[in-house]
Design a protein around this motif. Structure first.
Motif, PDB file in Angstrom:
ATOM      1  N   ILE A 201       0.846  -1.189   0.000  1.00  0.00           N
ATOM      2  CA  ILE A 201       0.000   0.000   0.000  1.00  0.00           C
ATOM      3  C   ILE A 201       0.884   1.243   0.000  1.00  0.00           C
ATOM      4  CG2 ILE A 201      -0.176   0.013   2.533  1.00  0.00           C
ATOM      5  CD1 ILE A 201      -3.084   1.027   2.161  1.00  0.00           C
ATOM      6  N   THR A 202       0.499   2.263  -0.754  1.00  0.00           N
ATOM      7  CA  THR A 202       1.259   3.504  -0.811  1.00  0.00           C
ATOM      8  C   THR A 202       0.313   4.666  -1.069  1.00  0.00           C
ATOM      9  OG1 THR A 202       3.227   4.525  -1.774  1.00  0.00           O
ATOM     10  CG2 THR A 202       1.711   3.486  -3.315  1.00  0.00           C
ATOM     11  N   LYS A 203       0.852   5.862  -1.091  1.00  0.00           N
ATOM     12  CA  LYS A 203       0.072   7.055  -1.405  1.00  0.00           C
ATOM     13  C   LYS A 203       0.771   7.832  -2.513  1.00  0.00           C
ATOM     14  CE  LYS A 203      -2.028   7.678   3.167  1.00  0.00           C
ATOM     15  NZ  LYS A 203      -2.190   8.585   4.329  1.00  0.00           N
TER      16      LYS A 203
ATOM     17  N   VAL B 289      -4.181  13.472  -1.908  1.00  0.00           N
ATOM     18  CA  VAL B 289      -3.459  12.222  -2.165  1.00  0.00           C
ATOM     19  C   VAL B 289      -4.464  11.102  -2.406  1.00  0.00           C
ATOM     20  CG1 VAL B 289      -1.488  12.895  -0.746  1.00  0.00           C
ATOM     21  CG2 VAL B 289      -3.352  11.580   0.280  1.00  0.00           C
ATOM     22  N   VAL B 290      -4.003  10.044  -3.059  1.00  0.00           N
ATOM     23  CA  VAL B 290      -4.825   8.855  -3.270  1.00  0.00           C
ATOM     24  C   VAL B 290      -4.062   7.665  -2.703  1.00  0.00           C
ATOM     25  CG1 VAL B 290      -3.872   8.471  -5.597  1.00  0.00           C
ATOM     26  CG2 VAL B 290      -6.071   7.460  -4.965  1.00  0.00           C
ATOM     27  N   THR B 291      -4.773   6.781  -2.006  1.00  0.00           N
ATOM     28  CA  THR B 291      -4.171   5.569  -1.469  1.00  0.00           C
ATOM     29  C   THR B 291      -4.295   4.458  -2.503  1.00  0.00           C
ATOM     30  OG1 THR B 291      -4.720   6.200   0.805  1.00  0.00           O
ATOM     31  CG2 THR B 291      -4.246   3.869   0.402  1.00  0.00           C
TER      32      THR B 291
ATOM     33  N   GLU C 123      -3.440   0.426  -3.500  1.00  0.00           N
ATOM     34  CA  GLU C 123      -3.082  -0.910  -3.030  1.00  0.00           C
ATOM     35  C   GLU C 123      -2.863  -1.815  -4.234  1.00  0.00           C
ATOM     36  OE1 GLU C 123      -6.162  -2.315  -0.463  1.00  0.00           O
ATOM     37  OE2 GLU C 123      -5.943  -0.677   0.971  1.00  0.00           O
TER      38      GLU C 123
ATOM     39  N   GLN D 220       3.544  -3.245  -6.453  1.00  0.00           N
ATOM     40  CA  GLN D 220       4.365  -2.043  -6.403  1.00  0.00           C
ATOM     41  C   GLN D 220       5.749  -2.348  -6.973  1.00  0.00           C
ATOM     42  OE1 GLN D 220       3.226   0.836  -4.473  1.00  0.00           O
ATOM     43  NE2 GLN D 220       1.317  -0.134  -3.819  1.00  0.00           N
TER      44      GLN D 220
ATOM     45  N   ASN E 222       6.338   9.159   1.608  1.00  0.00           N
ATOM     46  CA  ASN E 222       6.579   7.831   1.023  1.00  0.00           C
ATOM     47  C   ASN E 222       7.903   7.174   1.405  1.00  0.00           C
ATOM     48  OD1 ASN E 222       4.152   7.899  -0.235  1.00  0.00           O
ATOM     49  ND2 ASN E 222       4.919   7.865  -2.314  1.00  0.00           N
TER      50      ASN E 222
END
Length: 345
Positions: free
Chosen positions: A63-65, A81-83, A85, A88, A138
């Motif tokens: 998971i990241t933003k 921001v958007v999360t 999943e 990656q 991040n």
């Protein structure tokens, strides 16, 4: 005499600088091109010609933003921001010596746009505030594997690969592209590598391919079921599995059914609702039917051998997409909404 001494010292200095330069070139040549072990360019975008892959991280699910605009608030953080999943991939490259950040960035930008990437925003100058906000949000170096060697200067000094990302002449791009039914998100950042003296440019590429986290890897045991019912009056049964669009319980659901039966056999007076839920994809009426049929399948399985829970203690209900636990706008949320719950009557 003094003139001869000065000439001798000058010659010695020139020799020292030449030797240092030759050593730096030798060290750089020793490692350049030896990418991080088991790393590779992402299939979606290749490296700037002649670049060295110095940092790499790949995860099938994390998971990241990502920032969606370049607006920084008074708190020095991105305001929007958007999360994300899913899968990656993070890659860091050093471009060949002499290539300036603007040239490298422009080439990546053109390649991404040619691939159909829809740009959310681009920052091409005075982007240091974006760099610091991104770094805090991040931690781009976290979890990276690094290549051998260092970031070399034309003299004998050097810097670690993890020191490469800087706000110096930094440029950032964030965008996304539809690839079939999937939307791939990309963040691109290019800057001077470490310091101007290196004469090198470093580029960071982060690609996210959203997908739901693999679920059902842990069945909820009887104790956890009881705790969930006591605290919230309901519990999600993560160990129940169905084929897409079908209501037949799959064999791998056996462990979860056993734990449910164990609780019901210990709490002989308690009655339960078994409630099916869906995401919002498709027709509501068909979703209502499917959610009810899945709940009924669970009740039937528990009522039959070997569990033999009295059918009078179990009531099946279908709720379609009337009670989501996450947004249905993204696949990760839809996956959470497709569930069966056990509810205390």
């Amino acid at each position: 005499m003094k003139l001869r001494l000065a000439i001798s010292l000058f010659a010695s200095l020139i020799l020292t600088l030449s030797t240092s330069h030759a050593l730096a070139q030798s060290d750089e040549a020793k490692y350049w091109g030896k990418d991080v072990p088991k790393s590779a360019d992402h299939p979606f975008i290749k490296r700037f010609v002649g670049s060295w892959l110095t940092g790499y991280s790949a995860a099938e699910w994390d998971i990241t933003k990502f920032p969606t605009t370049n607006v920084i608030g008074k708190d020095k953080k991105f305001q929007d921001v958007v999360t994300l999943e899913g899968k990656q991939t993070r890659i860091i490259y050093l471009a060949p010596r002499g290539k300036m950040p603007v040239e490298v960035f422009r080439n990546y930008q053109q390649a991404l746009q040619s691939a159909g990437v829809k740009i959310r925003f681009v920052c091409e100058s005075q982007c240091s505030n974006l760099y610091w906000a991104w770094k805090e949000m991040n931690e781009p170096n976290k979890g990276m594997q690094w290549a051998e060697g260092s970031i070399y200067t034309p003299t004998s000094s050097r810097y670690s690969h993890s020191s490469g990302l800087t706000p110096d002449k930094g440029m950032m791009l964030v965008g996304s592209v539809k690839r079939g039914e999937q939307e791939t998100h990309v963040l691109l950042y290019t800057s001077v590598a470490a310091y101007d003296v290196t004469g090198l440019t470093q580029t960071y590429i982060h690609l996210v391919e959203p997908k739901p986290m693999p679920t059902g890897q842990v069945a909820v045991d009887a104790t956890a079921l009881q705790n969930g019912l006591q605290e919230e009056g309901k519990v999600t049964l993560s160990g129940l599995f169905f084929d897409t669009g079908k209501a037949t319980i799959k064999d791998e659901s056996k462990v979860q059914l056993e734990e449910m039966a164990k609780l019901m056999q210990a709490q002989t007076q308690q009655k339960y609702f078994i409630v099916g839920h869906t995401d919002n994809v498709g027709n509501f009426d068909s979703n209502m039917t499917l959610s009810l049929q899945r709940a009924q399948a669970v009740v039937q399985a528990l009522s039959a051998a070997p569990y033999k829970i009295a059918a009078s203690r179990l009531i099946a209900k279908g709720n379609a997409n009337l009670a989501p636990v996450a947004s249905n706008t993204e696949e990760a949320g839809r996956a959470r909404n497709r569930r069966v719950e056990m509810v205390a009557q």
